[in-house]
Every structure is written in structure tokens, then in C-alpha cells.
Design an enzyme around this catalytic site. Structure first.
Site, short mmCIF file in Angstrom:
data_model
loop_
_atom_site.label_atom_id
_atom_site.label_comp_id
_atom_site.label_asym_id
_atom_site.label_seq_id
_atom_site.Cartn_x
_atom_site.Cartn_y
_atom_site.Cartn_z
N GLY A 16 0.85 -1.20 0.00
CA GLY A 16 0.00 0.00 0.00
C GLY A 16 0.88 1.24 0.00
O GLY A 16 1.89 1.28 0.70
N ARG B 95 0.83 -5.18 -5.27
CA ARG B 95 0.92 -6.33 -4.37
C ARG B 95 1.09 -7.53 -5.31
O ARG B 95 0.16 -7.91 -6.01
CB ARG B 95 -0.33 -6.45 -3.51
CG ARG B 95 -0.63 -5.19 -2.67
CD ARG B 95 -1.68 -5.50 -1.61
NE ARG B 95 -2.34 -4.32 -1.07
CZ ARG B 95 -1.95 -3.65 0.01
NH1 ARG B 95 -0.87 -4.00 0.66
NH2 ARG B 95 -2.65 -2.62 0.46
N ASP C 125 5.00 -4.44 5.95
CA ASP C 125 5.30 -5.78 6.38
C ASP C 125 5.57 -6.78 5.23
O ASP C 125 6.62 -7.44 5.19
CB ASP C 125 4.05 -6.22 7.17
CG ASP C 125 4.30 -7.47 7.94
OD1 ASP C 125 5.41 -7.61 8.46
OD2 ASP C 125 3.39 -8.31 8.00
N THR D 134 4.48 2.89 5.32
CA THR D 134 3.08 2.50 5.50
C THR D 134 2.42 3.48 6.46
O THR D 134 3.06 3.97 7.38
CB THR D 134 2.94 1.06 6.06
OG1 THR D 134 1.60 0.87 6.53
CG2 THR D 134 3.88 0.80 7.22
N ASP E 125 0.24 2.58 8.51
CA ASP E 125 -0.28 1.81 9.65
C ASP E 125 0.54 1.92 10.94
O ASP E 125 0.03 1.63 12.02
CB ASP E 125 -0.40 0.33 9.27
CG ASP E 125 -1.37 0.10 8.12
OD1 ASP E 125 -2.23 0.96 7.88
OD2 ASP E 125 -1.26 -0.96 7.46
N ASP F 103 2.76 -0.11 11.90
CA ASP F 103 2.71 -1.47 12.47
C ASP F 103 4.05 -2.20 12.36
O ASP F 103 4.11 -3.41 12.48
CB ASP F 103 1.59 -2.28 11.79
CG ASP F 103 1.80 -2.40 10.28
OD1 ASP F 103 2.65 -1.66 9.72
OD2 ASP F 103 1.13 -3.23 9.66
N GLY G 136 -5.44 0.91 9.40
CA GLY G 136 -4.37 0.47 10.31
C GLY G 136 -4.15 -1.03 10.29
O GLY G 136 -3.30 -1.55 10.99
N ARG G 137 -4.97 -1.72 9.51
CA ARG G 137 -4.89 -3.19 9.46
C ARG G 137 -5.02 -3.77 10.87
O ARG G 137 -6.02 -3.49 11.52
CB ARG G 137 -3.56 -3.62 8.82
CG ARG G 137 -3.64 -4.88 8.00
CD ARG G 137 -2.30 -5.16 7.39
NE ARG G 137 -2.07 -4.37 6.20
CZ ARG G 137 -2.44 -4.73 4.98
NH1 ARG G 137 -3.04 -5.88 4.79
NH2 ARG G 137 -2.19 -3.97 3.95
O1 F6P Z 1 -1.45 -1.07 4.82
C1 F6P Z 1 -2.06 0.12 4.46
C2 F6P Z 1 -3.54 -0.04 4.32
O2 F6P Z 1 -4.08 1.20 3.92
C3 F6P Z 1 -4.27 -0.58 5.55
O3 F6P Z 1 -4.47 0.41 6.52
C4 F6P Z 1 -5.54 -1.13 4.94
O4 F6P Z 1 -6.07 -2.17 5.74
C5 F6P Z 1 -5.09 -1.64 3.60
O5 F6P Z 1 -3.85 -0.99 3.31
C6 F6P Z 1 -6.04 -1.41 2.46
O6 F6P Z 1 -5.59 -2.10 1.37
P1 F6P Z 1 -5.99 -1.78 -0.13
O7 F6P Z 1 -5.40 -0.47 -0.51
O8 F6P Z 1 -5.43 -2.91 -0.91
O9 F6P Z 1 -7.49 -1.69 -0.15
#
Ligand code: F6P
Length: 319
Positions: free
Chosen positions: A11, A72, A103, A125, A127, A129, A170-171
Site C-alpha cells: 500500500g 501487491r 510488512d 506504510t 499503519d 505497524d 491500520g490493518r
Molecule cells: O497497509 C495500508 C492499508 O491502507 C491498511 O491500513 C488497509 O487495511 C489496507 O492498506 C487497504 O488495502 P488496499 O489499498 O489494498 O485496499
């Protein structure tokens, strides 16, 4: 190292561009050749790599997103994908790689390191985390976006004497909710790291309204559950119907704050200097204002510690 590459993965987050800029300019300053990989590990597998100069990273320090784009990548999960990626770097005589991401990106960096690429990870990120760093690049900006949204919600909630529930990203990590909650004076902060009892949350809300509070803000980290479900459960307990706002990807966009630009600049330059000093297989971070490099293997196998003192502080001040 003589020649390094940089990529962004997972992300995106505000400040990734500032980190790319720092890696490129620091590498050039130290006399290295520097390359950029487009679309993260996907670009590494597809050999989508170009040489960078000083001007390639002009006018980007203030921009959200990532000029290198990100992905990803499923193919990179497999050993064949990883070997192809490493081989593409070797074919071009690139012996060092800076991976900016979260991560999952660190897991990828760790794999490449084991295949002989001198690798450094940078925590990109929103997050926050990632362990072994106090902050990740993008976190400050995401928090400030949430705080800004809560300020706006508070205006309208006060006028109507309503409650507002805000679901933030924030996952599995509650830091965005925690920091934004403390900074915006939220009455309730729900994070996955701390157990909560919705019945007592609802009771306290009702009492606060009965005692003259004109609004109530509930910040919910997405790791706790869906904002809509939590709002419905609160209504069952106390009859109050919180209005739900899911902030979503707006938290990942916009210009990075000065903190994120500075952190990205410090970490990008640090990663390059570590590579020049012969270090490899590390993740860079900042702890108590000191730049540190920790074994990436250790970083991917450690869970980030929750800041319980800050949580208790928010609790004390939200009476
Ligand atoms: O890891 C960053 C993040 O924005 C998280 O907070 C969230 O859960 C996820 O990515 C969302 O993923 P995507 O952009 O694939 O919808």
C-alpha cells in the site's frame, strides 16, 4: 556497493516520494549509480528498471502517492519469481536494493537478501505497524487527516447533539486510531490491541450526554471490526444512533506532513550509507530520534508493541 536500485511496494503512503528522492540523491552524492524499479516487485520480475539522475526526483518531495507506483505481487511470493527478480538485478550489475514498504514488502526484501542482493528496508506504510521504529513513513500524515476529519465532524455533531463513529485504517494495528483519538479528544478509542466492553462504552456515552456533553466521538480501528456493526451494537445498548464515517483511502493521499518528509529524508539517506558501509539484510528505523538498522528477519518475526501509556493517557483525558 557500486550500483543500487530503489522500489516502493505494498500500500502506498505519503512520504514514499520523499524517501525515493533521498535514496536517489544520497546515492548520487556518494558516487553510486542508482536505478528505479517501477511497480514494486512486479517491475523487478518484468525488468521494468530505469536509471535515475538528480532531476528524475525533482518536484516530488511534496507529493503523495509514489512516482514509482506500487503493486501487491503474487508471482513474487513464489521462489521462481524471487529468483527471476534477483537475476534481473544481477544482469544489470545492480548489487544493492532499497525496498520502501510495509510488512509484506519486508518479507520480499528478506527473500532477495538471501539470494545475494544487498537489501535495506524502509518503513513505508500509514499503519505504523512495523517494529523497531517509533514511526513509519506516512503515519503522521494519515493521523493528521483523521484529526482534520474529526474536527469537521465535531462541528456538525455538536450542533445536533449527536454521536459520530469514525472507522480508520491500520490493518491489525490501532496506532492511527490511538494517536488521532488522543489528538482530537475522542471520547472513545477502540483498538484491536485492547479488549473492550461495548456495554460499558455505551453506558458511559449515555451518561456523558445526560450530564451535558453535546457530542461524542468514537474512533474505531478497522482491526476491531466494521464501524457499522459497532454502531448498531451501541444503539442496542443505549438507544443512541452514532452516525458512521468510514474514512478509507483518503487517509493514504495528499501531501506528506513535514514530519513524514523529514523522516523519509533521514531514513532514505541512512539506508544508502548503510549499504555503502557494507551492511545488508536490514530494516531501517528511528528509535528515540536515533537512526537504527535491525535484522530484517527479526523485524518480520516481531509484533510491534502497543503504546499502552498513550492509550491510558487518552483514557484519562477523555472524561
Ligand atoms: O497497509 C495500508 C492499508 O491502507 C491498511 O491500513 C488497509 O487495511 C489496507 O492498506 C487497504 O488495502 P488496499 O489499498 O489494498 O485496499
Amino acid at each position: 556497493v557500486q550500483s543500487i536500485a530503489v522500489l516502493t511496494s505494498g500500500g502506498d503512503s505519503q512520504g514514499m516520494n520523499a524517501a525515493v528522492r533521498a535514496v536517489v540523491r544520497s546515492a548520487l552524492f556518494h558516487g553510486l549509480k542508482v536505478f528505479a524499479v517501477q511497480r514494486g516487485f512486479t517491475g523487478l520480475i518484468n525488468d521494468d528498471i530505469r536509471q535515475m539522475d538528480l532531476r528524475s526526483v525533482g518536484d516530488i518531495i511534496q507529493r503523495g502517492g509514489t512516482i514509482l507506483q506500487t503493486a501487491r505481487c503474487k508471482e513474487f511470493m513464489l521462489p521462481e519469481g524471487q529468483e527471476k527478480a534477483a537475476q534481473n538485478l544481477k544482469n544489470r550489475g545492480i548489487d544493492g536494493l532499497v525496498v520502501i514498504g510495509g510488512d509484506g514488502s519486508y518479507q520480499g526484501a528478506n527473500k532477495l537478501s538471501k539470494l545475494g542482493i544487498k537489501t535495506m528496508g524502509l518503513p513505508g506504510t500509514i499503519d505504523n505497524d512495523i517494529p523497531f521504529t517509533d514511526f513509519t513513513i506516512g503515519f503522521h500524515t494519515a493521523v493528521s487527516i483523521v484529526v482534520d476529519a474529526v474536527n469537521k465532524l465535531r462541528d456538525t455533531m455538536s450542533s445536533h447533539e449527536r454521536s459520530s463513529l469514525v472507522e480508520v485504517m491500520g490493518r491489525h494495528c490501532g496506532d492511527i486510531a490511538l494517536y488521532a483519538g488522543l489528538a482530537s479528544g475522542a471520547e472513545t478509542i477502540l483498538v484491536p490491541e485492547i479488549e473492550y466492553d461495548l456495554q460499558s462504552v455505551a453506558k458511559r456515552m449515555k451518561e456523558n450526554f445526560d450530564h451535558g456533553k453535546r457530542h461524542s466521538i468514537i474512533l474505531v480501528a478497522e482491526g476491531v471490526g466494521k464501524g457499522d456493526d459497532i454502531a448498531k451494537a451501541i444503539t442496542v445498548h443505549n438507544g443512541i444512533e452514532p452516525r458512521v464515517t468510514v474514512l478509507g483511502h483518503i487517509q493514504r493521499g495528499g501531501a506528506p506532513t513535514h514530519n513524514d518528509r523529514i523522516l523519509a529524508s533521514q531514513l532514505g539517506d541512512f539506508a544508502v550509507r548503510q549499504l555503502i558501509d557494507g551492511d545488508s539484510g536490514k530494516a531501517c528505523g528511528i528509535i528515540k530520534n536515533v537512526l537504527v538498522a535491525t535484522d530484517i528477519e527479526k523485524v518480520v518475526n516481531t509484533k510491534k508493541e502497543f503504546n499502552i501509556e498513550m492509550y491510558n493517557l487518552a483514557l484519562r483525558l477523555s472524561q
